[in-house]
Write a protein that holds these residues in place. Structure first.
Motif, short mmCIF file in Angstrom:
data_model
loop_
_atom_site.label_atom_id
_atom_site.label_comp_id
_atom_site.label_asym_id
_atom_site.label_seq_id
_atom_site.Cartn_x
_atom_site.Cartn_y
_atom_site.Cartn_z
N THR A 1 -0.48 2.40 -1.09
CA THR A 1 -1.36 1.82 -2.12
C THR A 1 -2.70 2.54 -2.20
O THR A 1 -3.39 2.45 -3.20
CB THR A 1 -1.61 0.32 -1.87
N SER B 1 -3.05 5.59 -2.61
CA SER B 1 -2.94 6.72 -3.53
C SER B 1 -3.63 6.43 -4.87
O SER B 1 -3.97 7.36 -5.59
CB SER B 1 -1.47 7.09 -3.75
N ARG B 2 -3.85 5.15 -5.18
CA ARG B 2 -4.53 4.78 -6.44
C ARG B 2 -6.02 4.55 -6.24
O ARG B 2 -6.74 4.24 -7.17
CB ARG B 2 -3.89 3.52 -7.01
N LYS C 1 -9.90 5.60 -5.20
CA LYS C 1 -10.77 6.79 -5.26
C LYS C 1 -11.81 6.81 -4.14
O LYS C 1 -12.33 7.87 -3.80
CB LYS C 1 -11.50 6.83 -6.61
N ASP D 1 -9.67 -2.54 -6.46
CA ASP D 1 -8.88 -1.30 -6.42
C ASP D 1 -7.46 -1.53 -5.92
O ASP D 1 -6.64 -0.63 -5.95
CB ASP D 1 -9.56 -0.26 -5.53
N GLN E 1 -3.84 -4.05 -5.73
CA GLN E 1 -3.08 -5.06 -6.45
C GLN E 1 -3.27 -6.39 -5.73
O GLN E 1 -3.41 -6.42 -4.50
CB GLN E 1 -1.60 -4.70 -6.47
#
Length: 179
Positions: A38, A40-41, A43, A97, A99
């Motif tokens: 997770t 990877s999404r 920043k 950031d 879910q």
């Protein structure tokens, strides 16, 4: 970079840096929830530094996953020595950031600090920490009244209800669990 106090409420304890990885300043991070992919999404992450009152903000340059860990390249951390300085520090992520947790899933940071009572209404203590045992999480409950800690597996057999709004976790007082 200091994080405003208001933003601290929006951070989720996500993992812990376990060691450096390679020679370019990468670090290996254990993800408490078991889903390092997770990141990877994401920043940016925040890292709790012991001598600072606010966690430090780091931009993620790269994220790779290996089983239950993530290998992070943080902007500005370019040497093995700098990476070593981050060892054993907690990694936090902004809640927005990530879910939202699924049904019967919780962020550790939402559970820490909740009161724990038995299904009979007896106070056990307060959740101070959680441990990832590999198969399931374990609540570390500090009982000030009894002057000790209890370890309770965070599974339905023992934890019968979590009321985030009421700040209470209810556990089943199975023989031997809270003695």
């Amino acid at each position: 970079m200091a994080l405003p106090e208001s933003a601290k409420q929006s951070l989720v304890l996500y993992g812990k840096i376990t060691k450096r990885h390679g020679l370019s300043g990468e670090v290996k991070m254990f993800a408490f929830g078991g889903h390092p992919e997770t990141l990877s999404r994401v920043k940016k992450v925040y890292i709790e530094v012991p001598d600072r009152t606010e966690p430090g903000k780091f931009i993620l340059s790269r994220v790779r996953t290996q089983k239950n860990t993530a290998i992070l390249k943080l902007k500005g951390v370019d040497t093995p020595e700098a990476a070593d300085g981050l060892r054993n520090l907690n990694v936090l992520v902004e809640r927005d950031d990530l879910q939202p947790p699924g049904e019967d899933e919780y962020y550790w940071s939402d559970l820490i600090g909740l009161q724990v009572c038995t299904s009979r209404g007896e106070t056990v203590g307060e959740v101070r920490d959680l441990i990832d045992s590999g198969g399931h999480d374990i609540l570390v409950i500090k009982s000030s009244g009894r002057g000790r800690e209890f370890l309770v597996p965070f599974v339905k057999r023992f934890v019968t209800a979590v009321d985030l709004d009421g700040s209470v976790i209810t556990v089943e007082p199975v023989e031997g669990l809270l003695e």
